[in-house]
Design an enzyme around this catalytic site. Structure first.
Site, mmCIF file in Angstrom:
data_model
loop_
_atom_site.group_PDB
_atom_site.id
_atom_site.type_symbol
_atom_site.label_atom_id
_atom_site.label_comp_id
_atom_site.label_asym_id
_atom_site.label_seq_id
_atom_site.Cartn_x
_atom_site.Cartn_y
_atom_site.Cartn_z
ATOM 1 N N TYR A 153 0.840 -1.190 0.000
ATOM 2 C CA TYR A 153 0.000 0.000 0.000
ATOM 3 C C TYR A 153 0.883 1.251 0.000
ATOM 4 C CZ TYR A 153 -4.113 -2.763 1.405
ATOM 5 O OH TYR A 153 -5.153 -3.663 1.457
ATOM 6 N N TYR A 192 -0.207 -9.790 1.098
ATOM 7 C CA TYR A 192 0.791 -9.033 1.852
ATOM 8 C C TYR A 192 0.888 -9.563 3.291
ATOM 9 C CZ TYR A 192 -3.296 -6.411 3.593
ATOM 10 O OH TYR A 192 -4.497 -6.049 4.156
ATOM 11 N N ARG A 202 -2.121 -12.043 4.225
ATOM 12 C CA ARG A 202 -3.516 -11.848 3.841
ATOM 13 C C ARG A 202 -3.744 -12.309 2.414
ATOM 14 N NH1 ARG A 202 -7.404 -8.700 5.147
ATOM 15 N NH2 ARG A 202 -8.386 -10.701 4.766
ATOM 16 N N HIS A 205 -6.983 -9.097 -1.936
ATOM 17 C CA HIS A 205 -8.343 -8.594 -1.784
ATOM 18 C C HIS A 205 -8.415 -7.116 -2.154
ATOM 19 C CE1 HIS A 205 -6.347 -7.742 2.065
ATOM 20 N NE2 HIS A 205 -7.122 -6.671 2.117
ATOM 21 N N HIS A 207 -10.647 -3.648 -0.954
ATOM 22 C CA HIS A 207 -11.574 -3.061 0.011
ATOM 23 C C HIS A 207 -12.655 -2.270 -0.729
ATOM 24 C CE1 HIS A 207 -9.020 -3.859 3.587
ATOM 25 N NE2 HIS A 207 -8.032 -3.739 2.706
#
Length: 286
Positions: A153, A192, A202, A205, A207
């Site tokens: 991110y 990540y 994780r 995905h 959000h």
């Protein structure tokens, strides 16, 4: 053997028999963390108990458990008192209204927000936003944010050693059409690491944030990709103990959305209310 030699040998023997002092090793923040095997055993135990409860007549759970132990930080954040239902105030029966002038037509394409093209697998995610009766929710704001193809991110708290893509912001938004439809062109995110336990990753995905037609339909959720090998290992995904409810978070590959030599297509519908509603994240107090 001389007396002097005997004395030296005795001293040497005594030295080896003495307790060995080992210098304490400085450990990193993850060295003492629990293993994936420990977490997986807890997940499997909860899953087995849930299946037994449902077989015994317990109602299936469609929403995540707020005190799901394998998701370690939920232990510190979940409510400690039973919820109390209250009638919403009049203002909560209306959501913010957005017009097409408020949202740029290019904001839904995350691949054209910089001077160059981002790195990774180009995809399109499309679907419909529906209420509990299957009716389209029109003209509603849908926002997304995600990691880049390396699982990073653009955020100061994400410092793990994966590259930042200067041509990918990871954020986009759009309005639903008259049929409740939305569409985003983006890059498939990578998995990540996170700090729940040692070697925790994780699943990939995206959000999603939606307001719906009123504040009581406010939703923040996550969309996953089919066939991810990390599903069984992820406490957040597994906090929804019912498999059918978990499946509603997973997009479906759609060859009709896929474009020749350009991108892969996925379909994912979002249900705001009712028994089949999409899983909703609890918002942080901060």
């Amino acid at each position: 053997m001389s007396q002097h030699q005997s004395s030296e040998n005795e001293e040497t023997t005594e030295a080896f028999d003495s307790p060995t002092v080992i210098a304490e090793t400085v450990k990193g923040p993850d060295d003492a963390a629990e293993s994936q095997a420990t977490l997986s055993a807890e997940i499997d135990g909860i899953e087995a108990q849930y299946k037994q409860d449902v077989a015994g007549g317990k109602k299936p759970e469609t929403q995540p458990r707020l005190d799901y132990r394998p998701y370690r930080s939920s232990i510190l954040r979940h409510p400690t008192k039973d919820p109390r239902h209250t009638d919403p105030e009049t203002i909560e029966l209306f959501s913010p209204a957005f017009g097409h002038r408020d949202i740029g037509t290019l904001e839904s394409d995350l691949t054209i927000q910089a001077d160059g093209e981002p790195i990774g697998e180009r995809i399109r995610v499309t679907g419909r936003v529906l209420d509990g009766e299957g009716r389209p929710v029109r003209g509603q704001l849908v926002e997304i944010w995600q990691a880049n193809s390396a699982g990073r991110y653009i955020h100061k708290r994400d410092q793990h050693p994966a590259p930042i893509d200067p041509n990918f912001t990871g954020v986009g938004r759009t309005l639903t059409g008259d049929d409740g439809s939305y569409s985003f062109t983006t890059i498939k995110p990578g998995p990540y690491p996170w700090k729940n336990h040692h070697n925790a990753w994780r699943p990939a995905h995206i959000h999603f944030s939606l307001f719906g037609s009123e504040f009581t339909q406010r939703m923040i959720t996550q969309m996953y990709f089919p066939g991810d090998p990390l599903f069984a290992l992820d406490p957040i995904y597994q906090s929804i103990t019912d498999q059918k409810a978990r499946d509603r978070l997973v997009a479906t590959y759609d060859h009709n959305i896929t474009e020749h030599e350009f991108l892969m297509g996925f379909n994912w519908d979002i249900v705001l209310t009712g028994a089949n509603r999409t899983w909703m994240e609890e918002e942080d107090d901060d």
